[in-house]
Design a protein around this motif. Structure first.
Motif, mmCIF file in Angstrom:
data_model
loop_
_atom_site.group_PDB
_atom_site.id
_atom_site.type_symbol
_atom_site.label_atom_id
_atom_site.label_comp_id
_atom_site.label_asym_id
_atom_site.label_seq_id
_atom_site.Cartn_x
_atom_site.Cartn_y
_atom_site.Cartn_z
ATOM 1 N N PHE A 156 -4.222 3.275 3.020
ATOM 2 C CA PHE A 156 -2.678 3.663 3.037
ATOM 3 C C PHE A 156 -2.758 4.447 4.238
ATOM 4 O O PHE A 156 -3.091 4.875 5.039
ATOM 5 C CB PHE A 156 -2.743 4.659 1.394
ATOM 6 C CG PHE A 156 -3.412 5.864 1.813
ATOM 7 C CD1 PHE A 156 -2.901 7.122 2.092
ATOM 8 C CD2 PHE A 156 -4.907 6.037 1.250
ATOM 9 C CE1 PHE A 156 -3.502 8.361 2.059
ATOM 10 C CE2 PHE A 156 -5.317 7.293 1.286
ATOM 11 C CZ PHE A 156 -4.658 8.180 1.808
ATOM 12 N N LYS A 200 6.118 2.698 0.525
ATOM 13 C CA LYS A 200 5.118 1.897 0.541
ATOM 14 C C LYS A 200 4.967 0.956 1.665
ATOM 15 O O LYS A 200 6.026 0.998 2.620
ATOM 16 C CB LYS A 200 5.131 1.014 -0.896
ATOM 17 C CG LYS A 200 6.676 0.314 -0.814
ATOM 18 C CD LYS A 200 6.815 -0.791 -1.991
ATOM 19 C CE LYS A 200 8.085 -1.175 -2.200
ATOM 20 N NZ LYS A 200 8.540 -2.022 -3.183
ATOM 21 N N ALA A 233 0.701 -1.151 0.101
ATOM 22 C CA ALA A 233 -0.078 -0.031 -0.141
ATOM 23 C C ALA A 233 0.889 1.002 0.022
ATOM 24 O O ALA A 233 2.033 1.284 0.497
ATOM 25 C CB ALA A 233 -1.004 0.180 1.453
#
Length: 310
Positions: free
Chosen positions: A108, A64, A53
């Motif tokens: 996220f 990420k 994510a």
């Protein structure tokens, strides 16, 4: 033999194309960005968050999610390991939240900074430093869901009570009374229209009266100023009063004593005159022959106790 050769060439061509596509994919997906490892530990739910994510710093993609597991240092906590571009301004005051992306619900990591520190968080890939993970909007909403539902239920109950038959009748009565009141107000307004029409003339008359009062006040002020001027009527009246007081004082000091002496002298004269009149009444011949010798008194020659003359 010729068919086998054609098949071999076709197979070799497919293998070559496949290899070229694999190399192209690797080249296109290569990532040469230098990243640092950080960790986040939380006791909250991280639903929707998956490995790979995106990590965003105020909306800008900077890394990420590498791994999601359990924290060995804090029992029951979820541990999230992320890799972040070393150029990202990760400070000691930086914190993270789990956010949802659009309508997909994919989670996220959102990084932000409250600006309380300007020191960078020193990276260490062997023992990654930890970034605080705070509650996101969804977590807060989930925690408040029960309270919201209870409040919604209370509101629904109150609305039902408000819309009961008794309250409905009361509301209808109130609306009717408001309509009647509005009609009364309209009638009063129409009745007041003639009076309102006369207000401009009344205002002009009032202004004229005020100007007259102002003129009279100015005249009074001017008259008072003239009366109080030096040498004016009040000043002359004051001088006349002082002169009159001086005359009265002179009259009291000089004339009144003389008048008193004259009055005393007049009184003495009147007494003498009275004695003379009494003597004439007792002996009228005294006017012709005089008073004669005095009557002897006790112890004198010729005294007579009976009062006879010798």
């Amino acid at each position: 033999m010729e068919n086998k050769a054609h098949a071999l060439i076709a197979g070799a061509f497919v293998v070559l194309v496949t290899a070229l596509l694999a190399v192209l994919a690797i080249w296109l997906t290569r990532d040469n960005t230098a990243r640092n490892l950080y960790e986040m530990s939380t006791s909250e739910t991280v639903s929707g968050l998956q490995p790979q994510a995106t990590v965003r710093y105020r909306g800008v993609a900077v890394g990420k999610v590498e791994r999601i597991g359990f924290d060995q240092k804090v029992k029951g906590n979820v541990l999230i390991r992320v890799s972040i571009d070393e150029a990202a301004p990760v400070m000691r005051s930086t914190f993270a939240t789990v956010a949802s992306q659009g309508v997909t619900g994919l989670g996220f990591i959102q990084l932000d900074d409250d600006g309380s520190s300007d020191q960078r968080l020193v990276p260490n890939d062997d023992d990654p430093p930890r970034i605080p993970l705070k509650q996101g909007g969804i977590d807060k909403l989930l925690k408040q869901a029960d309270v919201i539902f209870n409040q919604a239920e209370q509101v629904t109950t109150r609305i039902n009570q408000l819309l009961s038959s008794q309250n409905e009748a009361a509301i209808n009565t109130a609306v009717t009374q408001l309509a009647e009141a509005a009609g009364s107000i309209n009638r009063v307004a129409k009745a007041m229209e003639p009076a309102v029409a006369t207000l401009p003339a009344l205002s002009r008359d009032a202004q004229a009266a005020l100007r007259s009062v102002k003129g009279a006040t100015d005249e009074v002020t001017l008259t008072a100023r003239r009366l109080n001027e030096k040498g004016g009527p009040l000043d002359r009246l004051k001088d006349g009063g002082e002169a009159l007081a001086a005359g009265v004082e002179t009259f009291s000091a000089a004339t009144l004593p003389k008048l008193g002496e004259v009055a005393d002298e007049t009184a003495r004269t009147m007494r003498q005159l009275r004695r003379t009149v009494n003597a004439v009444d007792d002996n009228p011949q005294a006017l012709i022959f005089g008073n004669g010798p005095a009557v002897p008194g006790p112890g004198e020659t010729g005294f007579n106790a009976n009062g006879d003359k010798p």
